[in-house]
Design a protein around this motif. Structure first.
Motif, short mmCIF file in Angstrom:
data_model
loop_
_atom_site.label_atom_id
_atom_site.label_comp_id
_atom_site.label_asym_id
_atom_site.label_seq_id
_atom_site.Cartn_x
_atom_site.Cartn_y
_atom_site.Cartn_z
N LEU A 214 0.84 -1.20 0.00
CA LEU A 214 0.00 0.00 0.00
C LEU A 214 0.88 1.26 0.00
CD1 LEU A 214 -2.80 1.34 0.15
CD2 LEU A 214 -2.64 1.15 2.64
N LEU A 215 1.92 1.26 0.81
CA LEU A 215 2.82 2.42 0.84
C LEU A 215 3.55 2.58 -0.49
CD1 LEU A 215 4.31 2.21 4.44
CD2 LEU A 215 2.75 3.94 3.53
N ASN A 216 3.95 1.49 -1.10
CA ASN A 216 4.60 1.54 -2.40
C ASN A 216 3.65 2.12 -3.45
OD1 ASN A 216 6.51 1.15 -4.45
ND2 ASN A 216 5.77 -0.91 -4.86
N PHE A 217 2.41 1.65 -3.44
CA PHE A 217 1.42 2.18 -4.37
C PHE A 217 1.17 3.66 -4.10
CE2 PHE A 217 -2.94 3.18 -5.63
CZ PHE A 217 -2.87 2.89 -6.98
N ALA A 218 1.11 4.04 -2.82
CA ALA A 218 0.90 5.44 -2.46
C ALA A 218 2.02 6.31 -3.01
CB ALA A 218 0.80 5.60 -0.95
N ALA A 219 3.25 5.83 -2.92
CA ALA A 219 4.39 6.59 -3.46
C ALA A 219 4.26 6.77 -4.97
CB ALA A 219 5.70 5.87 -3.12
N GLN A 220 3.85 5.73 -5.67
CA GLN A 220 3.66 5.83 -7.11
C GLN A 220 2.52 6.80 -7.44
OE1 GLN A 220 3.42 1.48 -7.60
NE2 GLN A 220 4.95 1.72 -9.22
N LEU A 221 1.45 6.71 -6.68
CA LEU A 221 0.29 7.58 -6.91
C LEU A 221 0.64 9.04 -6.65
CD1 LEU A 221 -2.64 7.32 -7.78
CD2 LEU A 221 -3.27 7.10 -5.39
N ILE A 222 1.42 9.30 -5.62
CA ILE A 222 1.85 10.68 -5.35
C ILE A 222 2.70 11.20 -6.50
CG2 ILE A 222 3.35 12.09 -3.87
CD1 ILE A 222 2.28 10.35 -1.51
N THR A 223 3.59 10.36 -7.01
CA THR A 223 4.42 10.76 -8.16
C THR A 223 3.54 11.11 -9.35
OG1 THR A 223 6.23 9.36 -7.39
CG2 THR A 223 6.26 9.99 -9.71
N VAL A 224 2.52 10.31 -9.60
CA VAL A 224 1.60 10.56 -10.71
C VAL A 224 0.87 11.88 -10.51
CG1 VAL A 224 -0.60 9.77 -11.71
CG2 VAL A 224 1.26 8.15 -11.38
N THR A 225 0.42 12.15 -9.31
CA THR A 225 -0.36 13.37 -9.08
C THR A 225 0.49 14.63 -9.13
OG1 THR A 225 -0.18 13.16 -6.67
CG2 THR A 225 -2.12 12.19 -7.73
N LEU A 226 1.78 14.51 -8.88
CA LEU A 226 2.66 15.68 -8.94
C LEU A 226 2.98 16.10 -10.37
CD1 LEU A 226 5.12 14.91 -6.02
CD2 LEU A 226 3.23 16.56 -6.05
N GLY B 26 -0.59 15.91 -19.11
CA GLY B 26 -1.46 14.85 -19.60
C GLY B 26 -2.57 14.53 -18.63
N SER B 27 -3.45 13.66 -19.09
CA SER B 27 -4.59 13.24 -18.26
C SER B 27 -4.11 12.29 -17.16
CB SER B 27 -5.63 12.52 -19.13
OG SER B 27 -5.12 11.27 -19.56
N LEU B 28 -4.98 12.02 -16.22
CA LEU B 28 -4.65 11.09 -15.14
C LEU B 28 -4.27 9.72 -15.73
CD1 LEU B 28 -4.52 10.32 -12.14
CD2 LEU B 28 -6.97 9.78 -12.28
N ALA B 29 -5.03 9.26 -16.71
CA ALA B 29 -4.74 7.95 -17.33
C ALA B 29 -3.38 7.96 -18.02
CB ALA B 29 -5.84 7.59 -18.32
N GLU B 30 -3.03 9.05 -18.69
CA GLU B 30 -1.73 9.14 -19.35
C GLU B 30 -0.59 9.13 -18.33
OE1 GLU B 30 -3.07 11.77 -23.27
OE2 GLU B 30 -2.38 12.79 -21.46
N ARG B 31 -0.76 9.87 -17.25
CA ARG B 31 0.27 9.92 -16.21
C ARG B 31 0.40 8.57 -15.51
NH1 ARG B 31 -2.65 14.86 -14.57
NH2 ARG B 31 -3.11 13.69 -12.68
N MET B 32 -0.73 7.92 -15.26
CA MET B 32 -0.68 6.62 -14.58
C MET B 32 -0.08 5.55 -15.49
SD MET B 32 -3.91 6.49 -12.01
CE MET B 32 -3.34 5.01 -11.19
N SER B 33 -0.28 5.68 -16.80
CA SER B 33 0.31 4.73 -17.75
C SER B 33 1.83 4.79 -17.74
CB SER B 33 -0.21 4.98 -19.16
OG SER B 33 -1.60 4.71 -19.23
N LYS B 34 2.38 5.95 -17.36
CA LYS B 34 3.84 6.06 -17.23
C LYS B 34 4.32 5.29 -16.01
CE LYS B 34 3.99 10.63 -19.33
NZ LYS B 34 4.13 12.07 -19.04
N ALA B 35 3.57 5.39 -14.92
CA ALA B 35 3.95 4.69 -13.68
C ALA B 35 3.63 3.20 -13.76
CB ALA B 35 3.22 5.30 -12.49
N PHE B 36 2.59 2.85 -14.49
CA PHE B 36 2.15 1.46 -14.64
C PHE B 36 2.06 1.13 -16.13
CE2 PHE B 36 0.10 3.28 -10.82
CZ PHE B 36 0.70 2.49 -9.85
N PRO B 37 3.18 0.81 -16.76
CA PRO B 37 3.20 0.61 -18.22
C PRO B 37 2.26 -0.50 -18.71
CG PRO B 37 5.44 0.59 -17.32
CD PRO B 37 4.50 0.68 -16.17
#
Length: 154
Positions: free
Chosen positions: A57-69, A73-84
């Motif tokens: 959960l903490l690892n996912f939170a770190a990735q999610l914070i990186t995406v939100t910063l 691009g859109s949320l989906a585009e940014r998340m696709s970078k973190a989760f290819p």
């Protein structure tokens, strides 16, 4: 929310651990247990599954914070970078996936239930893997169940 703030639902004395270890261990398999000590700081006893869930959960939170910063691009585009693996999904599914993961993360953080977002993440990742393997609703020989159809457990 801090992980420690809502951790244990039970408290035991260190003497309980030595006198009734089986009982305390059984309790710790269900939920974290605080073990108090007269001569030191209290400790938390939990299953490895629980500890790993919190770490994920903490690892996912770190990735999610990186995406939100990132504001490009859109949320989906940014998340696709973190989760290819999301790139295997259609554009519409990427949008749904991104929103579902954010919603599940918020629910996990607010209820202190790491498994909720981890299950959502795993579900979407497995869906992407199936799509990448060529499985889709149009695949020959596959029978897809309706959402309202219930299947018995084996």
């Amino acid at each position: 929310m801090t992980i420690a703030s809502s951790l244990p639902v039970a408290t035991r004395r260190s003497s309980d651990l030595s006198k009734h270890s089986a009982e305390v261990f059984a309790e710790a398999e269900d939920h974290p247990v605080t073990v108090t000590r007269r001569d030191g700081e209290a400790l938390v006893l939990m299953s490895q599954r629980e500890a790993e869930g919190r770490a994920r959960l903490l690892n996912f939170a770190a990735q999610l914070i990186t995406v939100t910063l990132d504001d490009r691009g859109s949320l989906a585009e940014r998340m696709s970078k973190a989760f290819p693996w999301m790139l295997a999904l259609s554009l519409a599914d990427r949008e749904s996936c991104a929103q579902d993961l954010v919603d599940a993360a918020r629910a996990s953080f607010s209820t202190d239930q790491p498994h909720f977002v981890i299950a959502e993440l795993t579900s979407w990742k497995e869906t992407a893997a199936a799509v990448a393997a060529g499985l889709s609703s149009g695949s020959a020989g596959l029978e897809w169940l309706d959402d309202d159809e219930t299947v018995e457990r084996p």
